[in-house]
Design a protein around this motif. Structure first.
Motif, short mmCIF file in Angstrom:
data_model
loop_
_atom_site.label_atom_id
_atom_site.label_comp_id
_atom_site.label_asym_id
_atom_site.label_seq_id
_atom_site.Cartn_x
_atom_site.Cartn_y
_atom_site.Cartn_z
N ALA A 1 0.84 -1.20 0.00
CA ALA A 1 0.00 0.00 0.00
C ALA A 1 0.88 1.25 0.00
O ALA A 1 1.85 1.36 0.74
N GLY A 2 0.54 2.18 -0.86
CA GLY A 2 1.29 3.43 -0.94
C GLY A 2 2.51 3.37 -1.84
O GLY A 2 3.18 4.37 -2.04
N CYS A 3 2.81 2.19 -2.36
CA CYS A 3 3.97 2.05 -3.26
C CYS A 3 3.52 2.24 -4.70
O CYS A 3 2.42 1.85 -5.08
N GLN A 4 4.41 2.80 -5.49
CA GLN A 4 4.15 2.93 -6.92
C GLN A 4 4.12 1.52 -7.51
O GLN A 4 4.75 0.60 -6.99
N GLU A 5 3.40 1.34 -8.61
CA GLU A 5 3.31 0.03 -9.23
C GLU A 5 3.65 0.12 -10.71
O GLU A 5 3.36 1.12 -11.35
N ALA A 6 4.28 -0.93 -11.22
CA ALA A 6 4.59 -1.03 -12.64
C ALA A 6 4.43 -2.49 -13.06
O ALA A 6 5.02 -3.38 -12.44
N CYS A 7 3.61 -2.74 -14.05
CA CYS A 7 3.35 -4.09 -14.56
C CYS A 7 2.89 -5.03 -13.45
O CYS A 7 3.26 -6.21 -13.43
N GLY A 8 2.11 -4.54 -12.54
CA GLY A 8 1.59 -5.36 -11.45
C GLY A 8 2.57 -5.59 -10.32
O GLY A 8 2.24 -6.24 -9.33
N ARG B 1 11.98 -1.93 -15.58
CA ARG B 1 13.32 -2.39 -15.94
C ARG B 1 14.37 -1.77 -15.01
O ARG B 1 15.27 -2.44 -14.52
N ALA B 2 14.23 -0.48 -14.72
CA ALA B 2 15.18 0.20 -13.82
C ALA B 2 15.08 -0.35 -12.40
O ALA B 2 16.09 -0.54 -11.72
N TYR B 3 13.85 -0.64 -11.94
CA TYR B 3 13.67 -1.19 -10.59
C TYR B 3 14.29 -2.58 -10.50
O TYR B 3 15.01 -2.90 -9.56
N PHE B 4 13.99 -3.44 -11.50
CA PHE B 4 14.56 -4.78 -11.49
C PHE B 4 16.08 -4.73 -11.60
O PHE B 4 16.78 -5.52 -10.98
N LYS B 5 16.61 -3.80 -12.36
CA LYS B 5 18.07 -3.65 -12.49
C LYS B 5 18.68 -3.30 -11.14
O LYS B 5 19.69 -3.88 -10.73
N PRO C 1 5.35 2.84 -22.52
CA PRO C 1 6.80 2.58 -22.52
C PRO C 1 7.48 3.07 -21.25
O PRO C 1 8.43 2.45 -20.77
N LYS C 2 6.99 4.15 -20.67
CA LYS C 2 7.57 4.69 -19.44
C LYS C 2 7.41 3.70 -18.28
O LYS C 2 8.33 3.52 -17.47
N GLU C 3 6.25 3.04 -18.23
CA GLU C 3 6.03 2.03 -17.18
C GLU C 3 7.01 0.87 -17.33
O GLU C 3 7.57 0.37 -16.35
N GLY C 4 7.25 0.45 -18.56
CA GLY C 4 8.21 -0.62 -18.82
C GLY C 4 9.62 -0.20 -18.43
O GLY C 4 10.38 -0.99 -17.84
#
Length: 173
Positions: free
Chosen positions: A11-18, A131-135, A124-127
């Motif tokens: 909760a309260g965290c940004q989300e990208a691709c679920g 990618r940056a988070y996983f990196k 594309p920005k969400e992707g």
């Protein structure tokens, strides 16, 4: 017995691709918000649950934290497999750094191995954000796994190395 799920509240965290972009204890730059050094982050949870979760062929995803846990569990397995034939800590460090830096797929890519468990990016920005988070998370996992996989004298820790042949859910990333 069910698999261990993440106890971190997304909760309260940004989300990208679920995936929830959870806070990380790291000095590596990236989109993850910082967390206090005395609190447990998703990488701590991944390492703590890895040896139990690796035996499961199924994993019920309950929230975005679980999706991050699944991805990082698969990456820890990849790190252990990369160092399977490496006997010294210095060689292991080079191998893990190369594994973390290696190009990787995200949801929506044709090489993404986790199918429909993760929705593709809407923009594309969400992707790029995912990618940056996983990196950032992969770089930090490689650092922490190195300390687990090799003892202080530089020799391999057989209790962690024995999991190098196992595949979580029978998949790889």
């Amino acid at each position: 017995m069910p698999a261990y799920h993440s106890k971190i509240d997304p909760a309260g965290c940004q989300e990208a691709c679920g995936c929830s972009l959870l806070p990380l204890k790291t000095k590596i730059k990236g989109p993850a918000p910082p967390v206090a050094s005395d609190e447990e982050d998703i990488i701590d949870e991944t390492i703590k649950f890895f040896r139990a979760n690796i035996f499961f062929r199924n994993f019920e995803v309950k929230n975005g934290s679980d999706r991050v846990l699944v991805y990082l569990t698969l990456f820890v397995g990849e790190c252990l497999a990369a160092c399977e034939r490496v006997d010294t800590k210095t060689e292991g460090e080079k191998k893990l750094r190369a594994t973390a830096e290696k190009s990787f797929a995200i949801p929506g890519d044709s090489k993404w191995g986790l199918g429909g468990m993760y929705p593709p990016p809407k923009t594309p920005k969400e992707g790029d954000t995912l990618r940056a988070y996983f990196k950032q998370a992969r770089d930090e996992v490689a650092i922490r796994v190195l300390d687990l996989l090799y003892l202080h004298d530089g020799s391999k820790n057989k209790w962690w190395a024995s999991f190098s042949k196992r595949k979580f859910m029978g998949k790889s990333i």
